[in-house]
Design an enzyme around this catalytic site. Structure first.
Site: not given
Ligand code: A3P
Length: 326
Positions: A67, A69-71, A130, A163, A292-293
């Site tokens: 959570k 910013g991996t994605t 991770h 998150s 999400r946000k």
């Molecule tokens: P929030 O829940 O605070 O919105 P991960 O990818 O490590 O699982 O992290 C998920 C978090 O990254 C979530 O944060 C998600 O909304 C945010 N996220 C996903 N895609 C994103 C993007 N393209 N740019 C910025 N934040 C992103």
């Protein structure tokens, strides 16, 4: 913590069921190994990565605490590395059809991790993980650089916690059977456990510190990025990422706006609305729940100032930023 081939062997022979367990961090049963709370279901994949994965010097490993910013990092690295084959504006770009986790697989993706799955990938390969730095296979962290490069994304732990809490609540709601309410899971519970380091791949501050120290010691092999900095200056960070991965943008690409095109296709608003992200799933997690946000500071809507102060004291973030060491 140094990693040696003896650690690879120990990992391979791991008796998972004998490790200390933590049952209060849904949706996973966690096991304590090497100082971290690892999801039990991923440990066979971690062990398989130790015994079977053969790193290449051209590999790029994208590492993160969950959570953080991996994605987003997966999307940016994939789009940047593959921009010649897949121009970011192309209507059939893989990121328009598939979730970033389908484009960039996890090194520890379960016991399905085998030589063939990754050996078949053309170089340069890009994978996610991770796994904490100290628990990575020895071949990947080899001091001579033969194990490839690592990019780590770090996020304010307060936002990573919030998150995770939303992500888990969505998962629990999806799991609730008809008529049964989801299992309760309050932010206070999640917070207390997080502060004790009892979180998926926690303690978060030790996860960060391992990669931070590696990035100080081997800056040419380990790049440390900040999520909040990427939100402030996505194009600058994409250039930094490209340079580090050995594929800096040419003058022609710069004037054609390729950097901005990559930033655009990987933006949260763009990814969120792709058909492939509105449907489908990663293991048991729906693709839509990865977006999400995507903002900095949402923690202030869910944590009290006293909670924030406690977690800040626990985490190493301030020290990393301020003093150049964790
Ligand atoms: P929030 O829940 O605070 O919105 P991960 O990818 O490590 O699982 O992290 C998920 C978090 O990254 C979530 O944060 C998600 O909304 C945010 N996220 C996903 N895609 C994103 C993007 N393209 N740019 C910025 N934040 C992103």
């Amino acid at each position: 913590m140094a990693v040696s081939h003896d650690d690879d062997m120990a990992m391979a022979e791991l008796e998972i069921s004998s490790l200390p367990a933590e049952t209060r961090c849904p949706p996973f049963l966690l096991r304590h190994y090497g100082g971290f709370w690892m999801p039990e279901s991923y440990l066979p994949g971690v062990a398989a990565a130790h015994t079977r994965f053969k790193p290449r010097p051209s590999d790029v490993l994208l590492a993160s605490f969950p959570k953080s910013g991996t994605t987003w990092l997966k999307a940016l690295a994939f789009a940047t590395l593959n921009r010649v084959k897949h121009p970011p504006r192309h209507p059939d770009h893989p990121l328009r059809r598939c979730n970033p986790h389908d484009c960039v697989k996890y090194l520890e993706s379960g016991d399905r991790v085998d030589d063939d799955m990754f050996t078949a990938l053309p170089s340069p390969r890009v994978l996610g993980t991770h796994i904490p730095y100290s628990l990575l296979p020895a071949g990947i962290t080899a001091e001579d650089g033969s194990g490839g490069r690592i990019v780590y994304i770090c996020r304010d732990p307060k936002d990573a916690l919030v998150s995770t809490w939303f992500f888990v609540k969505k998962k629990l709601a999806a799991e609730a059977s008809d008529g049964e309410p989801p299992k309760p899971y309050t932010i206070e519970e999640a917070f207390e456990l997080f502060c004790e380091g009892r979180a998926i791949y926690g303690p978060q501050w030790h996860h960060v510190a391992g990669y931070w120290e590696a990035s100080r010691r081997r800056p040419e092999m380990v790049l440390f990025l900040w999520y909040e900095d990427m939100l402030r200056d996505p194009a600058g960070n994409v250039r930094k990422l490209a340079e580090f991965m050995g594929c800096a943008f040419s003058g022609g690409e710069e004037s054609a706006g390729v950097v901005e095109d990559i930033v655009e296709i990987c933006s949260i608003d763009s990814l969120k609305n792709m058909e492939g992200n509105k449907t489908g799933s990663q293991r048991t997690f729906r693709n839509e729940t990865f977006f999400r946000k995507g903002a900095a500071g949402d923690w202030s809507n869910h944590l009290t100032p006293a909670m924030a102060e406690r977690l800040d004291k626990r985490s190493s973030r301030r020290r990393c930023e301020g003093q150049g060491s964790c």
